[in-house]
Design an enzyme around this catalytic site. Structure first.
Site, PDB file in Angstrom:
ATOM      1  N   ARG A 108       0.842  -1.189   0.000  1.00  0.00           N
ATOM      2  CA  ARG A 108       0.000   0.000   0.000  1.00  0.00           C
ATOM      3  C   ARG A 108       0.877   1.238   0.000  1.00  0.00           C
ATOM      4  NH1 ARG A 108      -4.673   0.739   4.317  1.00  0.00           N
ATOM      5  NH2 ARG A 108      -3.042   0.059   5.686  1.00  0.00           N
ATOM      6  N   THR A 112      -1.002   7.602  -0.950  1.00  0.00           N
ATOM      7  CA  THR A 112      -2.291   7.525  -1.662  1.00  0.00           C
ATOM      8  C   THR A 112      -3.179   6.394  -1.131  1.00  0.00           C
ATOM      9  OG1 THR A 112      -1.388   5.965  -3.265  1.00  0.00           O
ATOM     10  CG2 THR A 112      -1.178   8.300  -3.805  1.00  0.00           C
ATOM     11  N   ASP A 209      -1.363  -4.052  12.624  1.00  0.00           N
ATOM     12  CA  ASP A 209      -0.853  -4.537  11.333  1.00  0.00           C
ATOM     13  C   ASP A 209      -0.798  -6.066  11.380  1.00  0.00           C
ATOM     14  OD1 ASP A 209       1.281  -3.381   8.896  1.00  0.00           O
ATOM     15  OD2 ASP A 209       1.170  -5.515   9.377  1.00  0.00           O
ATOM     16  N   ASP A 212       2.630  -7.696  10.539  1.00  0.00           N
ATOM     17  CA  ASP A 212       3.617  -7.517  11.616  1.00  0.00           C
ATOM     18  C   ASP A 212       3.309  -8.422  12.800  1.00  0.00           C
ATOM     19  OD1 ASP A 212       5.302  -5.733  10.426  1.00  0.00           O
ATOM     20  OD2 ASP A 212       4.339  -3.945  11.265  1.00  0.00           O
TER      21      ASP A 212
END
Ligand code: URA
Length: 219
Positions: A108, A112, A209, A212
């Protein structure tokens, strides 16, 4: 919000139990892994619920009987989105060992929030030999941009929307809305739809996340 018949939210006490363990920031990596495996299994069993079957003859030690196996007229495709999708990919491959696995890689863009492709080894056409059933796997359906790009990848290769199921552990309303309005016959299976996204595109309250936490790379 009414997300229609396209979306299944897993309603099961064990799903709620394991999801809460995943959310807790104090959950150790070992417990996170175990909870992810249990919840992923529940989700994938739901996702595979309508796999087509064919009859074949079986001989038990006592007598012949009717056996059932996954319909060999189809190719079954698992498409884990790297990196966090690997967690669901290994559970799905255990349940469906003769599936074809196409890893797809997108990260990602932090500014944006749009997906940027970095890995895609899918063939140009997927439906020329046999019809397919595709399961796109990503634990977090957040903005929906990478999910949308992944669905488009398979549509471009001849797969029908009705033959694609998107499996996520946790979803944001934004991602669900984007996918279900763009693809009216796609189905989504998730264990919970959370409140919203933050400005960085993370699901709130979420679980942080997913990659992670799964791979123990939390800083
Ligand atoms: N990806 C994640 O890992 N977590 C989120 O909350 C959103 C996207």
């Amino acid at each position: 919000m009414n997300f229609s018949s396209q979306v299944t939210v897993l309603s099961h006490p064990l799903a709620a139990h394991y999801l809460s363990l995943l959310r807790d920031k104090n959950t150790s990596s070992v417990v996170f892994h175990h909870a992810f495996h249990q919840l992923g299994t529940l989700l994938l069993i739901e996702a595979f619920k309508e796999l087509p079957l064919e009859h074949f003859p079986v001989e038990t030690p006592l007598m012949p009987c009717d056996g059932l196996q996954l319909d060999s007229a189809y190719t079954y495709i698992l498409a884990p989105i790297l990196r966090a999708g690997l967690g669901l990919g290994s559970i799905a491959a255990d349940l469906l060992p003769n599936a074809t696995v196409y890893h797809i890689g997108m990260y990602r863009d932090e500014q944006t929030l749009s997906p940027v492709w970095y890995y895609n080894k899918t063939p140009d056409r997927l439906t020329d030999q046999k019809p397919v059933k595709v399961f796109i796997l990503d634990p977090m359906l957040a903005t929906g941009h990478s999910a949308e790009a992944a669905v488009e990848l398979f549509l471009d290769k001849g797969v029908l929307e009705k033959d694609i199921i998107f499996v996520s552990v946790l979803s944001a309303p934004e991602g669900i809305e984007l996918l279900t309005s763009a693809f009216k016959e796609l189905r989504v299976i998730t264990s919970q739809i959370d409140a919203t996204l933050n400005e960085k595109g993370y699901i709130l309250p979420g679980l942080g996340d997913a990659g992670d936490r799964l791979f123990n790379t939390v800083k």
